[in-house]
Scaffold this motif. Structure first.
Motif, PDB file in Angstrom:
ATOM      1  N   MET A  55       0.844  -1.190   0.000  1.00 18.47           N
ATOM      2  CA  MET A  55       0.000   0.000   0.000  1.00 18.47           C
ATOM      3  C   MET A  55       0.885   1.248   0.000  1.00 18.47           C
ATOM      4  SD  MET A  55      -1.274   0.169   3.990  1.00 18.47           S
ATOM      5  CE  MET A  55      -0.070   0.370   5.308  1.00 18.47           C
ATOM      6  N   LYS A  56       0.271   2.378  -0.240  1.00 12.60           N
ATOM      7  CA  LYS A  56       0.959   3.651  -0.110  1.00 12.60           C
ATOM      8  C   LYS A  56       1.328   3.863   1.352  1.00 12.60           C
ATOM      9  CE  LYS A  56       0.267   8.611  -0.957  1.00 12.60           C
ATOM     10  NZ  LYS A  56      -0.693   9.646  -1.412  1.00 12.60           N
ATOM     11  N   PRO A  66      -5.881   1.002   3.427  1.00 15.16           N
ATOM     12  CA  PRO A  66      -6.995   1.008   2.475  1.00 15.16           C
ATOM     13  C   PRO A  66      -8.012  -0.091   2.781  1.00 15.16           C
ATOM     14  CG  PRO A  66      -4.895   1.180   1.340  1.00 15.16           C
ATOM     15  CD  PRO A  66      -4.572   0.871   2.763  1.00 15.16           C
ATOM     16  N   PHE A  67      -9.245   0.123   2.344  1.00 15.88           N
ATOM     17  CA  PHE A  67     -10.338  -0.814   2.605  1.00 15.88           C
ATOM     18  C   PHE A  67      -9.999  -2.225   2.126  1.00 15.88           C
ATOM     19  CE2 PHE A  67     -14.213  -2.961   1.109  1.00 15.88           C
ATOM     20  CZ  PHE A  67     -14.937  -3.011   2.290  1.00 15.88           C
ATOM     21  N   ALA A  68      -9.426  -2.341   0.928  1.00 19.79           N
ATOM     22  CA  ALA A  68      -9.126  -3.667   0.377  1.00 19.79           C
ATOM     23  C   ALA A  68      -8.165  -4.437   1.269  1.00 19.79           C
ATOM     24  CB  ALA A  68      -8.543  -3.532  -1.032  1.00 19.79           C
ATOM     25  N   ILE A  69      -7.191  -3.750   1.833  1.00 16.81           N
ATOM     26  CA  ILE A  69      -6.239  -4.410   2.725  1.00 16.81           C
ATOM     27  C   ILE A  69      -6.923  -4.783   4.038  1.00 16.81           C
ATOM     28  CG2 ILE A  69      -4.229  -3.931   4.195  1.00 16.81           C
ATOM     29  CD1 ILE A  69      -2.871  -2.733   1.769  1.00 16.81           C
ATOM     30  N   ALA A  70      -7.747  -3.899   4.570  1.00 18.34           N
ATOM     31  CA  ALA A  70      -8.479  -4.211   5.799  1.00 18.34           C
ATOM     32  C   ALA A  70      -9.355  -5.446   5.612  1.00 18.34           C
ATOM     33  CB  ALA A  70      -9.331  -3.014   6.221  1.00 18.34           C
ATOM     34  N   GLU A  71      -9.996  -5.554   4.468  1.00 19.36           N
ATOM     35  CA  GLU A  71     -10.839  -6.719   4.183  1.00 19.36           C
ATOM     36  C   GLU A  71     -10.002  -7.987   4.078  1.00 19.36           C
ATOM     37  OE1 GLU A  71     -14.415  -7.174   3.701  1.00 19.36           O
ATOM     38  OE2 GLU A  71     -14.122  -5.462   5.032  1.00 19.36           O
ATOM     39  N   ALA A  72      -8.858  -7.907   3.423  1.00 23.55           N
ATOM     40  CA  ALA A  72      -7.986  -9.073   3.284  1.00 23.55           C
ATOM     41  C   ALA A  72      -7.488  -9.536   4.654  1.00 23.55           C
ATOM     42  CB  ALA A  72      -6.813  -8.749   2.376  1.00 23.55           C
ATOM     43  N   MET A  73      -7.128  -8.605   5.516  1.00 25.78           N
ATOM     44  CA  MET A  73      -6.691  -8.947   6.868  1.00 25.78           C
ATOM     45  C   MET A  73      -7.793  -9.691   7.613  1.00 25.78           C
ATOM     46  SD  MET A  73      -4.743  -5.381   7.891  1.00 25.78           S
ATOM     47  CE  MET A  73      -4.615  -5.808   9.647  1.00 25.78           C
TER      48      MET A  73
END
Length: 320
Positions: A55-56, A66-73
């Motif tokens: 991520m940045k 970011p939301f996508a990373i939070a969801e993956a976690m």
């Protein structure tokens, strides 16, 4: 790289218990990607289904990914966050753990830290001491810190201590790697007094000379010292200046090196943080969380001394 992969493999096998076919998400940014790749390869060698997500770089510790990373976690069996700024005190970490993910955060870790210092500790011993200190914090009501003639006091009544043992083997367990600390969220608005910070400050590094912090009704109202302006700018002028955390280091191998991930674990130190604490029992949601390290203080809980110049003093009163 092969050396780092082997160290990474031993670390994640011992401290996270990663097994074949488990789903592992490794979150990183550009600065920490080389070390993240070592962890990625190590998890692959253990037979895990591993994803590396870059991520940045966050602007400061405590800022959400970011939301996508939070969801993956949230969906993974294990999440390892190896980033410049900390994701420890974020909703993403808290929600992932609540969904059963084993989460290890490694903010600011360096190659040197992979091979020496806190990471080389006997984590069985770290776990034992950390859990003892956590119990003392949970039973406590009032904290008093004394150092160099200055006193800071605050309430921890009805708050629960949090153990960061370095071993996260059960679903939903989370904390730093390397680790070794027990911490708690002070009651908001209860802190008053002054404290000398002479170790390091997250995002700034080791301090060249002591800084004096003044806290009134739970809020940081004044800082004197060379990096005072930078610290206050990072915290902002809203809830980032609220006292959020009190922690005690429990790792004999940890060093003060200017990187808070290791500094706050050092035996003989305590740390205070300002900003968010909603992820570990408080009510503050500030989008920032900055730790400050204090060397060799005296600490009293309910008027019983538990640290004398940083050394533990455990009596029957504190341990029974």
């Amino acid at each position: 790289m092969n050396h780092l992969v082997e160290i990474s493999r031993n670390l994640i096998e011992t401290c996270l218990g990663i097994k074949e076919k488990e789903e592992v998400v490794i979150v990183t940014d550009e600065e920490k990607r080389p070390l993240a790749e070592a962890l990625y390869q190590a998890a692959q060698k253990l037979g895990a289904e591993t994803v590396l997500m870059q991520m940045k770089e966050r602007e400061k510790s405590g800022q959400e990914p970011p939301f996508a990373i939070a969801e993956a976690m949230k969906q993974a069996d294990v999440a390892i966050c190896i980033t410049k700024h900390s994701l420890t005190h974020t909703k993403a970490r808290k929600v992932a753990a609540a969904h059963g993910t084993r989460v290890a955060t490694m903010p600011g870790i360096t190659e040197d830290m992979f091979t020496d210092g806190a990471i080389a500790a006997d984590y069985t011993e770290v776990k034992k001491l950390t859990e003892t200190v956590t119990e003392i914090l949970t039973r406590g009501k009032q904290v008093r810190i004394e150092k160099d003639g200055h006193v800071l006091q605050f309430s921890i009544e009805n708050r629960y201590g949090v153990p960061s043992t370095g071993m996260y083997l059960e679903a939903g367990q989370s904390g730093n790697l390397p680790s070794g600390e027990a911490y708690i969220a002070p009651v908001e608005g209860s802190a008053n007094g002054q404290i000398i910070v002479d170790g390091s400050i997250a995002g700034i590094g080791m301090v060249d000379e002591p800084h004096l912090l003044t806290v009134k009704d739970g809020r940081l109202v004044e800082v004197t010292g060379p990096v005072a302006a930078k610290l206050l700018a990072t915290l902002g002028d809203q809830d980032g200046r609220q006292l959020a955390e009190f922690g005690i280091g429990t790792n004999h191998k940890a060093r003060i090196i200017g990187i808070v991930l290791e500094d706050e674990k050092a035996f003989g130190t305590i740390h205070l943080a300002f900003g968010s604490n909603i992820t570990f029992g408080g009510t503050i949601e500030a989008g920032v969380h900055i730790d400050l390290i204090v060397n060799k203080p005296d600490v009293f809980i309910d008027d019983v001394k538990i640290l004398e110049k940083g050394s533990f003093i455990f009596s029957r009163a504190t341990c029974s």
